[in-house]
Design a protein around this motif. Structure first.
Motif, PDB file in Angstrom:
ATOM      1  N   ILE A  15       8.579  -0.123   1.777  1.00 47.22           N
ATOM      2  CA  ILE A  15       8.499   1.054   2.669  1.00 47.22           C
ATOM      3  C   ILE A  15       9.580   1.768   2.931  1.00 47.22           C
ATOM      4  CG2 ILE A  15       6.106   0.218   3.395  1.00 47.22           C
ATOM      5  CD1 ILE A  15       7.288   0.048   6.130  1.00 47.22           C
ATOM      6  N   ALA A  16       9.654   3.075   3.033  1.00 49.01           N
ATOM      7  CA  ALA A  16      10.909   4.047   3.482  1.00 49.01           C
ATOM      8  C   ALA A  16      10.172   5.237   4.082  1.00 49.01           C
ATOM      9  CB  ALA A  16      11.422   4.456   2.151  1.00 49.01           C
ATOM     10  N   PRO A  17      10.995   5.868   4.883  1.00 50.43           N
ATOM     11  CA  PRO A  17      10.413   7.137   5.393  1.00 50.43           C
ATOM     12  C   PRO A  17       9.811   7.963   4.320  1.00 50.43           C
ATOM     13  CG  PRO A  17      12.851   6.670   6.168  1.00 50.43           C
ATOM     14  CD  PRO A  17      12.594   5.754   4.862  1.00 50.43           C
ATOM     15  N   GLY A  18       8.595   8.689   4.806  1.00 54.41           N
ATOM     16  CA  GLY A  18       7.960   9.606   3.810  1.00 54.41           C
ATOM     17  C   GLY A  18       6.777   8.565   3.063  1.00 54.41           C
ATOM     18  N   THR A  19       6.608   7.388   3.346  1.00 47.41           N
ATOM     19  CA  THR A  19       5.480   6.480   2.940  1.00 47.41           C
ATOM     20  C   THR A  19       4.361   6.305   3.907  1.00 47.41           C
ATOM     21  OG1 THR A  19       6.540   4.386   3.423  1.00 47.41           O
ATOM     22  CG2 THR A  19       6.800   5.421   1.293  1.00 47.41           C
ATOM     23  N   THR A  25       0.841  -1.382  -0.052  1.00 51.22           N
ATOM     24  CA  THR A  25      -0.065   0.063  -0.033  1.00 51.22           C
ATOM     25  C   THR A  25       0.940   1.319   0.044  1.00 51.22           C
ATOM     26  OG1 THR A  25       0.058   0.094   2.268  1.00 51.22           O
ATOM     27  CG2 THR A  25      -2.011  -1.210   1.329  1.00 51.22           C
ATOM     28  N   ALA A  26       2.224   1.263  -0.274  1.00 52.90           N
ATOM     29  CA  ALA A  26       2.991   2.191  -0.059  1.00 52.90           C
ATOM     30  C   ALA A  26       3.105   2.750  -1.689  1.00 52.90           C
ATOM     31  CB  ALA A  26       4.510   1.959   0.262  1.00 52.90           C
ATOM     32  N   ILE A  59      10.431   5.251  -5.293  1.00 52.46           N
ATOM     33  CA  ILE A  59      10.513   4.257  -4.427  1.00 52.46           C
ATOM     34  C   ILE A  59      10.106   2.929  -5.180  1.00 52.46           C
ATOM     35  CG2 ILE A  59       8.343   4.540  -3.646  1.00 52.46           C
ATOM     36  CD1 ILE A  59       9.245   3.489  -0.651  1.00 52.46           C
ATOM     37  N   ALA A  60      10.946   1.879  -4.859  1.00 54.28           N
ATOM     38  CA  ALA A  60      10.758   0.642  -5.421  1.00 54.28           C
ATOM     39  C   ALA A  60       9.378  -0.040  -5.161  1.00 54.28           C
ATOM     40  CB  ALA A  60      11.763  -0.462  -5.223  1.00 54.28           C
TER      41      ALA A  60
END
Length: 202
Positions: free
Chosen positions: A80-84, A68-69, A75-76
């Motif tokens: 998930i990563a910061p900001g998602t 759901t990111a 982003i791949a």
């Protein structure tokens, strides 16, 4: 001699009258008697409770925050990563039950897993006014399914990982890069305490 015969006849007559009177008095004690037998019945309420992810998996294996990111050029896919941010659903089903159901959902980090302090969760869309809570501080999610409805409910859990524009090298999320996180999900269903007024006997 005749006196004796009369006396004997009178005695016999008196005895006969006594017996007749006794029989008549005895007959007045007779009465109608009816005995009715039967049984009372009760049907025990049925109980059914299941919980699954949106795709129907009972062990929530289809819940993947990365699904759901964002999936664009920044982003791949499926990470998930910061900001998602995103959300996932937990489907609760009490179909077939004849009683109301109180449910409780508990989310916690799996053993040895640590989530960033700036990653939050909530049952409402996360905004500046509704910032959510860290996973460790998240209260159990509770609710009630009443028998008057379809006995189904879907609970949506929102999550967001703050971007942290002002993070420094000493205080950033580099330590989480490449990790695989797991969230333990426990859903418990219990019969709702009956509050209906018992029907009066008739």
């Amino acid at each position: 001699m005749k006196k004796k015969v009369y006396a004997a006849r009178l005695g016999v007559t008196a005895l006969a009258l006594t017996l007749v009177t006794t029989c008549l008095m005895g007959s007045t004690l007779a009465r109608y008697v009816t005995e009715v037998t039967g049984s009372a019945t009760a049907t025990v309420a049925k109980w059914s409770f299941t919980a699954s992810d949106a795709e129907g998996s009972a062990n929530f294996t289809n819940i993947d925050l990365g699904r759901t990111a964002y999936t664009d050029t920044t982003i791949a896919d499926k990470v998930i990563a910061p900001g998602t941010s995103g959300s996932f659903n937990i489907a609760i089903d009490g179909s077939g039950s004849d009683v109301g159901i109180d449910y409780e959902i508990n989310l916690k980090a799996a053993d040895s897993i640590t989530f960033p302090d700036d990653m939050v969760f909530s049952t409402e869309a996360i905004t500046e006014g509704k910032p959510g809570k860290k996973l460790a501080d998240l209260d159990p999610i509770t609710g009630t399914i009443n028998v008057s409805g379809n006995m189904k409910e879907t609970v949506t859990v929102y999550w967001a990982w703050d971007f942290g524009k002002d993070d420094t090298a000493a205080a950033n999320d580099n330590n989480y890069a490449g990790e695989k996180w797991e969230i333990d999900i426990t859903v418990t269903g219990k019969q709702t305490t009956p509050t209906a007024t018992p029907a009066s006997a008739s």
